[in-house]
Design a protein around this motif. Structure first.
Motif, PDB file in Angstrom:
ATOM      1  N   ALA A   1       0.832  -1.208   0.000  1.00 13.84           N
ATOM      2  CA  ALA A   1       0.000   0.000   0.000  1.00 13.84           C
ATOM      3  C   ALA A   1       0.868   1.260   0.000  1.00 13.84           C
ATOM      4  N   ASP A   2       2.151   1.087   0.380  1.00 12.88           N
ATOM      5  CA  ASP A   2       3.087   2.221   0.400  1.00 12.88           C
ATOM      6  C   ASP A   2       3.823   2.239  -0.938  1.00 12.88           C
ATOM      7  N   ARG A   3       3.360   3.090  -1.832  1.00 13.46           N
ATOM      8  CA  ARG A   3       3.882   3.122  -3.191  1.00 13.46           C
ATOM      9  C   ARG A   3       5.382   3.393  -3.228  1.00 13.46           C
TER      10      ARG A   3
ATOM     11  N   TYR B   1       8.257   0.906  -4.803  1.00  8.07           N
ATOM     12  CA  TYR B   1       9.182   1.328  -5.870  1.00  8.07           C
ATOM     13  C   TYR B   1      10.643   1.144  -5.443  1.00  8.07           C
ATOM     14  N   ASP B   2      10.928   1.391  -4.164  1.00 13.48           N
ATOM     15  CA  ASP B   2      12.292   1.206  -3.663  1.00 13.48           C
ATOM     16  C   ASP B   2      12.738  -0.255  -3.821  1.00 13.48           C
ATOM     17  N   VAL B   3      11.838  -1.182  -3.496  1.00 16.76           N
ATOM     18  CA  VAL B   3      12.146  -2.613  -3.621  1.00 16.76           C
ATOM     19  C   VAL B   3      12.314  -2.984  -5.083  1.00 16.76           C
TER      20      VAL B   3
END
Length: 78
Positions: free
Chosen positions: A66-68, A72-74
């Motif tokens: 849910a944490d966009r 994206y970091d992953v």
């Protein structure tokens, strides 16, 4: 070519019935059966065997989808 075959009575009766049902002669029926059998021997392939490969991996990183920004970091790390 003429030839003599010793056939089981039951098999011969079944062959005659099938030939009559298919509207062909007994000779044609026997020839077709022999051709099919010979073709099967000539081009016989071993049966398909599915080989499953097991791959040991690692657990995916813990990320809150849910944490966009975290997602994206992953994705950017791979």
């Amino acid at each position: 070519m003429k030839t003599t075959l010793n056939l089981n009575d039951r098999v011969l009766q079944q062959a005659k019935r099938r030939a009559a049902r298919d509207g062909i002669t007994l000779t044609r029926f026997v020839e077709d059966a022999l051709r099919a059998r010979l073709a099967g021997v000539k081009g016989a392939k071993p049966p398909f065997r599915l080989k499953l490969v097991t791959v040991t991996g690692h657990a995916p990183p813990n990320v809150d989808i849910a944490d966009r920004d975290a997602l994206y970091d992953v994705i950017d790390r791979t």
